[in-house]
Design an enzyme around this catalytic site. Structure first.
Site, PDB file in Angstrom:
ATOM      1  N   MET A  33       0.826  -1.180   0.000  1.00  0.00           N
ATOM      2  CA  MET A  33       0.000   0.000   0.000  1.00  0.00           C
ATOM      3  C   MET A  33       0.880   1.257   0.000  1.00  0.00           C
ATOM      4  O   MET A  33       1.847   1.331   0.751  1.00  0.00           O
ATOM      5  CB  MET A  33      -0.899   0.011   1.234  1.00  0.00           C
ATOM      6  N   PRO A  34       0.538   2.247  -0.795  1.00  0.00           N
ATOM      7  CA  PRO A  34       1.356   3.448  -0.910  1.00  0.00           C
ATOM      8  C   PRO A  34       1.395   4.268   0.374  1.00  0.00           C
ATOM      9  O   PRO A  34       0.390   4.432   1.059  1.00  0.00           O
ATOM     10  CB  PRO A  34       0.667   4.247  -2.014  1.00  0.00           C
ATOM     11  N   VAL A  35       2.589   4.774   0.667  1.00  0.00           N
ATOM     12  CA  VAL A  35       2.792   5.714   1.763  1.00  0.00           C
ATOM     13  C   VAL A  35       3.427   6.962   1.166  1.00  0.00           C
ATOM     14  O   VAL A  35       4.487   6.885   0.541  1.00  0.00           O
ATOM     15  CB  VAL A  35       3.703   5.124   2.860  1.00  0.00           C
TER      16      VAL A  35
END
Length: 62
Positions: free
Chosen positions: A1-3
């Protein structure tokens, strides 16, 4: 998941931070074709005396 990490000075209001986090999350979610719940945004706020631009502290440029 993108941060996503956004770093800047501490001169932004909580209302503007809310707006920024919402907009950035929406754009990244669309780009990755993910639900917005999968996006994490970290807002790092630094005091002006901890940021240097063009060889000078921001606190000294005012």
């Amino acid at each position: 998941m993108p941060v996503i990490t956004i770093a800047g000075n501490d001169g932004i209001s909580i209302e503007k931070k809310r707006e920024m986090v919402e907009k950035v999350s929406q754009v990244v979610a669309e780009a990755y074709d993910l639900p917005i719940d999968a996006i994490t945004v970290l807002v790092e706020a630094y005091p002006k005396e901890s940021i240097g631009v063009a060889g000078k502290l921001l606190s000294d440029r005012e």
